[in-house]
Design a protein around this motif. Structure first.
Motif, PDB file in Angstrom:
ATOM      1  N   LEU A   1       0.826  -1.141   0.102  1.00 25.52           N
ATOM      2  CA  LEU A   1      -0.115   0.021  -0.026  1.00 25.52           C
ATOM      3  C   LEU A   1       0.818   1.215  -0.073  1.00 25.52           C
ATOM      4  CD1 LEU A   1      -2.859  -0.894   2.461  1.00 25.52           C
ATOM      5  CD2 LEU A   1      -2.866  -1.105   0.021  1.00 25.52           C
ATOM      6  N   LYS A   2       2.226   1.157   0.169  1.00 25.77           N
ATOM      7  CA  LYS A   2       3.232   2.226   0.036  1.00 25.77           C
ATOM      8  C   LYS A   2       2.864   3.366   1.424  1.00 25.77           C
ATOM      9  CE  LYS A   2       4.256   1.689  -4.863  1.00 25.77           C
ATOM     10  NZ  LYS A   2       4.117   2.501  -6.162  1.00 25.77           N
ATOM     11  N   VAL A   3       2.638   2.589   2.220  1.00 26.27           N
ATOM     12  CA  VAL A   3       2.298   3.606   3.401  1.00 26.27           C
ATOM     13  C   VAL A   3       3.520   3.730   4.418  1.00 26.27           C
ATOM     14  CG1 VAL A   3       0.959   3.783   5.743  1.00 26.27           C
ATOM     15  CG2 VAL A   3      -0.160   2.826   3.420  1.00 26.27           C
ATOM     16  N   ASP A   4       3.815   4.778   4.876  1.00 22.38           N
ATOM     17  CA  ASP A   4       4.968   5.229   5.805  1.00 22.38           C
ATOM     18  C   ASP A   4       4.401   5.206   7.088  1.00 22.38           C
ATOM     19  OD1 ASP A   4       6.472   6.769   7.746  1.00 22.38           O
ATOM     20  OD2 ASP A   4       7.559   7.719   6.187  1.00 22.38           O
ATOM     21  N   LEU A   5       4.660   3.989   7.853  1.00 18.39           N
ATOM     22  CA  LEU A   5       4.007   3.936   9.154  1.00 18.39           C
ATOM     23  C   LEU A   5       3.895   4.938  10.143  1.00 18.39           C
ATOM     24  CD1 LEU A   5       5.019  -0.123   9.422  1.00 18.39           C
ATOM     25  CD2 LEU A   5       2.818   0.975   8.696  1.00 18.39           C
ATOM     26  N   MET A   6       5.045   5.491  10.250  1.00 18.26           N
ATOM     27  CA  MET A   6       5.362   6.563  11.418  1.00 18.26           C
ATOM     28  C   MET A   6       4.418   7.805  10.947  1.00 18.26           C
ATOM     29  SD  MET A   6       6.602   5.143  13.709  1.00 18.26           S
ATOM     30  CE  MET A   6       6.571   6.477  14.918  1.00 18.26           C
ATOM     31  N   LYS A   7       4.475   8.296   9.595  1.00 15.55           N
ATOM     32  CA  LYS A   7       3.833   9.176   9.365  1.00 15.55           C
ATOM     33  C   LYS A   7       2.000   8.983   9.738  1.00 15.55           C
ATOM     34  CE  LYS A   7       6.811  11.409   5.880  1.00 15.55           C
ATOM     35  NZ  LYS A   7       7.136  11.784   4.456  1.00 15.55           N
ATOM     36  N   ASP A   8       1.804   7.995   8.915  1.00 21.43           N
ATOM     37  CA  ASP A   8       0.343   7.448   9.269  1.00 21.43           C
ATOM     38  C   ASP A   8      -0.050   7.382  10.726  1.00 21.43           C
ATOM     39  OD1 ASP A   8      -2.284   6.288   8.025  1.00 21.43           O
ATOM     40  OD2 ASP A   8      -1.551   4.661   9.445  1.00 21.43           O
ATOM     41  N   LEU A   9       1.106   7.081  11.654  1.00 19.88           N
ATOM     42  CA  LEU A   9       0.714   7.018  12.826  1.00 19.88           C
ATOM     43  C   LEU A   9       0.472   8.379  13.472  1.00 19.88           C
ATOM     44  CD1 LEU A   9       0.327   5.204  15.708  1.00 19.88           C
ATOM     45  CD2 LEU A   9       2.789   5.399  15.871  1.00 19.88           C
ATOM     46  N   ASN A  10       1.409   9.140  13.062  1.00 26.11           N
ATOM     47  CA  ASN A  10       1.228  10.704  13.637  1.00 26.11           C
ATOM     48  C   ASN A  10       0.114  11.444  13.055  1.00 26.11           C
ATOM     49  OD1 ASN A  10       3.495  10.205  15.263  1.00 26.11           O
ATOM     50  ND2 ASN A  10       4.849  10.737  13.563  1.00 26.11           N
TER      51      ASN A  10
ATOM     52  N   GLY B   1     -10.336  -8.600   9.220  1.00 26.27           N
ATOM     53  CA  GLY B   1      -9.856  -8.031  10.746  1.00 26.27           C
ATOM     54  C   GLY B   1      -9.135  -6.495  10.449  1.00 26.27           C
ATOM     55  N   PHE B   2      -8.275  -6.655   9.435  1.00 26.69           N
ATOM     56  CA  PHE B   2      -7.264  -5.414   9.106  1.00 26.69           C
ATOM     57  C   PHE B   2      -8.381  -4.374   8.573  1.00 26.69           C
ATOM     58  CE2 PHE B   2      -5.237  -2.814   6.065  1.00 26.69           C
ATOM     59  CZ  PHE B   2      -4.238  -2.254   6.818  1.00 26.69           C
ATOM     60  N   PHE B   3      -9.221  -4.783   7.704  1.00 29.62           N
ATOM     61  CA  PHE B   3     -10.166  -3.574   7.247  1.00 29.62           C
ATOM     62  C   PHE B   3     -10.985  -3.206   8.172  1.00 29.62           C
ATOM     63  CE2 PHE B   3      -8.342  -5.118   3.132  1.00 29.62           C
ATOM     64  CZ  PHE B   3      -7.758  -4.012   2.440  1.00 29.62           C
ATOM     65  N   ILE B   4     -11.698  -3.919   8.774  1.00 32.68           N
ATOM     66  CA  ILE B   4     -12.556  -3.362   9.846  1.00 32.68           C
ATOM     67  C   ILE B   4     -11.756  -2.471  10.906  1.00 32.68           C
ATOM     68  CG2 ILE B   4     -13.872  -4.030  11.918  1.00 32.68           C
ATOM     69  CD1 ILE B   4     -14.587  -6.742  10.465  1.00 32.68           C
ATOM     70  N   ALA B   5     -10.575  -2.761  11.413  1.00 38.25           N
ATOM     71  CA  ALA B   5      -9.933  -1.709  12.014  1.00 38.25           C
ATOM     72  C   ALA B   5      -9.500  -0.603  11.506  1.00 38.25           C
ATOM     73  CB  ALA B   5      -8.556  -2.490  12.494  1.00 38.25           C
ATOM     74  N   LYS B   6      -9.169  -0.699  10.270  1.00 37.71           N
ATOM     75  CA  LYS B   6      -8.926   0.512   9.346  1.00 37.71           C
ATOM     76  C   LYS B   6     -10.009   1.273   8.910  1.00 37.71           C
ATOM     77  CE  LYS B   6      -5.305   2.319   7.230  1.00 37.71           C
ATOM     78  NZ  LYS B   6      -4.920   3.394   7.853  1.00 37.71           N
ATOM     79  N   LYS B   7     -11.059   0.821   8.546  1.00 33.17           N
ATOM     80  CA  LYS B   7     -12.295   1.520   7.830  1.00 33.17           C
ATOM     81  C   LYS B   7     -13.323   1.666   8.762  1.00 33.17           C
ATOM     82  CE  LYS B   7      -9.997   1.364   3.916  1.00 33.17           C
ATOM     83  NZ  LYS B   7      -9.654   2.338   3.321  1.00 33.17           N
ATOM     84  N   LEU B   8     -13.639   0.635   9.841  1.00 34.76           N
ATOM     85  CA  LEU B   8     -14.790   0.799  10.634  1.00 34.76           C
ATOM     86  C   LEU B   8     -14.268   1.494  11.759  1.00 34.76           C
ATOM     87  CD1 LEU B   8     -17.797   0.394  11.409  1.00 34.76           C
ATOM     88  CD2 LEU B   8     -16.995  -1.684  12.347  1.00 34.76           C
ATOM     89  N   PHE B   9     -13.177   1.493  12.404  1.00 36.22           N
ATOM     90  CA  PHE B   9     -12.570   2.285  13.527  1.00 36.22           C
ATOM     91  C   PHE B   9     -11.709   3.262  13.127  1.00 36.22           C
ATOM     92  CE2 PHE B   9     -14.233  -1.743  15.234  1.00 36.22           C
ATOM     93  CZ  PHE B   9     -14.857  -1.304  16.281  1.00 36.22           C
ATOM     94  N   HIS B  10     -11.408   3.323  12.023  1.00 39.74           N
ATOM     95  CA  HIS B  10     -10.296   4.369  11.432  1.00 39.74           C
ATOM     96  C   HIS B  10      -9.121   4.587  12.167  1.00 39.74           C
ATOM     97  CE1 HIS B  10     -13.832   5.815   9.200  1.00 39.74           C
ATOM     98  NE2 HIS B  10     -14.512   5.772  10.343  1.00 39.74           N
ATOM     99  N   LEU B  11      -8.308   3.322  12.637  1.00 43.56           N
ATOM    100  CA  LEU B  11      -7.165   3.170  13.355  1.00 43.56           C
ATOM    101  C   LEU B  11      -5.955   3.548  12.390  1.00 43.56           C
ATOM    102  CD1 LEU B  11      -7.827   0.212  15.426  1.00 43.56           C
ATOM    103  CD2 LEU B  11      -8.278   2.652  15.949  1.00 43.56           C
ATOM    104  N   SER B  12      -4.793   3.830  12.837  1.00 43.74           N
ATOM    105  CA  SER B  12      -3.740   3.970  11.785  1.00 43.74           C
ATOM    106  C   SER B  12      -3.329   2.528  11.498  1.00 43.74           C
ATOM    107  CB  SER B  12      -2.600   4.726  12.802  1.00 43.74           C
ATOM    108  OG  SER B  12      -2.331   3.926  13.988  1.00 43.74           O
ATOM    109  N   MET B  13      -2.443   2.595  10.634  1.00 38.70           N
ATOM    110  CA  MET B  13      -1.876   1.086  10.198  1.00 38.70           C
ATOM    111  C   MET B  13      -1.066   0.399  11.118  1.00 38.70           C
ATOM    112  SD  MET B  13      -1.252  -0.856   7.456  1.00 38.70           S
ATOM    113  CE  MET B  13      -1.523   0.282   5.989  1.00 38.70           C
TER     114      MET B  13
END
Length: 528
Positions: free
Chosen positions: A166-175, A461-473
């Motif tokens: 997905l080309k996601v920078d984990l730390m940038k996405d977290l912040n 489970g990943f997409f539920i966490a990401k899309k439903l609960f809008h959590l960081s990667m």
């Protein structure tokens, strides 16, 4: 071999070989203690067998250790924002169970084999234990043994490769994302001048100010003197009370005793605020009330942090290793307290055999009680569910009557490791007797079933966490590892980011998934 006909020799040969092989790893991925199961299956194939009594004893010990470990956190997580991760863990297990029911129906797999494959895909030994007890069929161990390696590798690879795809920078996405994890921040501080006549010349113990709230009076300023607040400290009109807590509770305290005045510590530099980490085994399991830190050391605990979650100071709170206490006192007294909490002692275990025996006995007796479930019939919790339930409850309270259950972490580890080794040795030899025939009969169907049952909850489970609960990667992947009960997956995620967020999300989801997967494996047997 003649020597292996001796039951104890056979048992310890299997355990020793299994633990030796379990230490081997390829790029950080290994079988761990589950290797005992595979070694035992080989011995079982050649006709060797471990007594079912040994297997059941190991199961009970292992399940109790799991319950005692999860108990202190499990119920607290329900009351905090950690419930989000708990929900994700439960949803992941529910997806695995639903997928298993569909796969078993389509592929015409037996209930025992299906439950075993699911627990292997979820890398859950407690789930396997529950499945074996519910079915009484050793084929569950075969399903577990075949699906387990795939379950381990799938989570590790998903965690490492998916962010790159997905080309996601984990730390940038977290912040960038808002976090459900409450972080430690500087406490709100208010200085309150006492003007209420009802407070004059009464002790803090008599006044019971801000009791049951987050507000804590850390010191009393009288003229140019600063006094550490103790229960017998007498409050006078004109005193300035320095209180720590959230704004709402501080405002309530202010309205109760007087008025807010500017906070100025320039003349009171002898009073310090410090964070102290609990490390000493001598205080683990003891409550703040039992330690009497105010009376004995003249310090005030204002807040407590555990695995990234903050809690208000509570006298009944029992300490665990790694807890971080925010304390207020003079420099010397804080040094003395830090020495008490952080100096490691020689004693590292505190197994109380009388308590352990009672927990096992009560748990097994409760497990024998028949429970009626509408449309499903009568079930029992058994020697897995009964001890787990009792250990969770007693682990939460720490002590009930004569039962002391807040063991040091090394003690829980000893109980769990011994129990797990005994259980896997017994389950493996029983399953090994028919493993070749099962593989020949079922063949690629088992492998395909394991792949599907692993992939669906993993991706879902990943997409539920990401899309439903809008959590960081990072939080999504951490919760995913907890929901899949995958410690290797967490290790892989930790290697990608320099933050404790993955571990916190994992720790919040893991107890829920650990318990629910054991229940789900029994439900699968009932539905099929």
């Amino acid at each position: 071999m003649f020597i292996l006909d001796e039951p104890l020799v056979l048992l310890f040969v299997i355990i020793a070989l299994g633990m030796l092989i379990g230490q081997w790893s390829i790029k950080g991925v290994g079988l761990g203690s589950s290797a005992v199961l595979f070694v035992a299956m080989v011995f079982g194939h050649y006709g060797y067998e471990i007594s079912s009594v040994v297997q059941n004893l190991g199961l009970s010990l292992f399940i109790v250790a799991v319950g005692l470990q999860a108990g202190p956190r499990f119920f607290k997580m329900i009351k905090t924002s950690g419930i989000i991760f708990g929900i994700i863990g439960v949803v992941i297990v529910a997806l695995a169970g639903f997928t298993t029911l569909i796969v078993a129906s389509v592929m015409d797999l037996s209930p025992a084999l299906s439950a075993g494959i699911m627990t292997g895909a979820m890398t859950s030994t407690p789930g396997l234990a529950a499945a074996l007890e519910a079915t009484g069929d050793p084929i569950a161990s075969v399903g577990y043994g075949i699906a387990y390696p795939f379950g381990v590798l799938a989570v590790v690879l998903f965690v490492q490769l998916f962010p790159k795809v997905l080309k996601v920078d984990l730390m940038k996405d977290l912040n960038r994302k808002s976090s459900p994890i409450r972080r430690t921040s500087s406490p709100d501080v208010m200085t309150i001048e006492v003007t209420n006549d009802a407070v004059h010349k009464r002790t803090l113990k008599e006044l019971r100010l801000a009791e049951g709230t987050s507000a804590v009076i850390s010191r009393v300023i009288r003229g140019d003197r600063t006094i550490i607040s103790l229960s017998d400290t007498v409050i006078m009109k004109g005193d300035r009370l320095v209180a720590v807590g959230n704004k709402r509770d501080l405002a309530h305290l202010r309205d109760e005793v007087g008025k807010e005045v500017p906070t100025n510590f320039s003349n009171h530099d002898n009073i310090k605020l410090r964070k102290v980490t609990v490390e000493s085994e001598a205080v683990v399991g003891k409550s703040l009330r039992e330690l009497a830190l105010r009376r004995t050391y003249g310090v005030t605990v204002t807040r407590i942090e555990r695995v990234g979650f903050e809690f208000n100071q509570n006298p009944g709170w029992r300490l665990e290793q790694g807890d971080i206490l925010t304390v207020v006192s003079s420099e010397g007294r804080l040094d003395e307290l830090e020495s008490l909490l952080s100096t490691k002692k020689l004693e590292v275990t505190n197994i109380h055999l009388f308590s352990l025996a009672l927990i096992l006995l009560i748990g097994i007796l409760i497990g024998m009680i028949p429970l009626y479930i509408p449309w499903l019939g009568t079930i029992t919790l058994g020697i897995a569910g009964g001890p787990l339930l009792v250990a969770l409850v007693i682990g939460h309270y720490g002590k009930l009557g004569p039962i002391r259950a807040r063991f040091f972490q090394p003690s829980n580890q000893v109980i769990g490791d011994i129990g797990l080794a005994l259980f896997l040795a017994g389950a493996g030899t029983t399953a090994g007797a028919g493993i070749v025939e099962i593989i020949q009969q079922e063949g690629a169907r088992i492998l395909l079933a394991g792949a599907i049952i692993t992939a669906v909850p993993l991706i879902g489970g990943f997409f539920i966490a990401k899309k439903l609960f809008h959590l960081s990667m990072v939080h999504s992947l951490g919760a995913l590892c907890g929901g899949m009960t995958s410690t290797p997956g967490l290790g892989a995620l930790n290697s990608l980011v320099e933050t404790d967020d993955p571990a916190i999300a994992y720790a919040a989801a893991y107890p829920f998934a650990l318990i629910f997967v054991a229940l789900m494996s029994q439900l699968i047997v009932l539905f099929l």
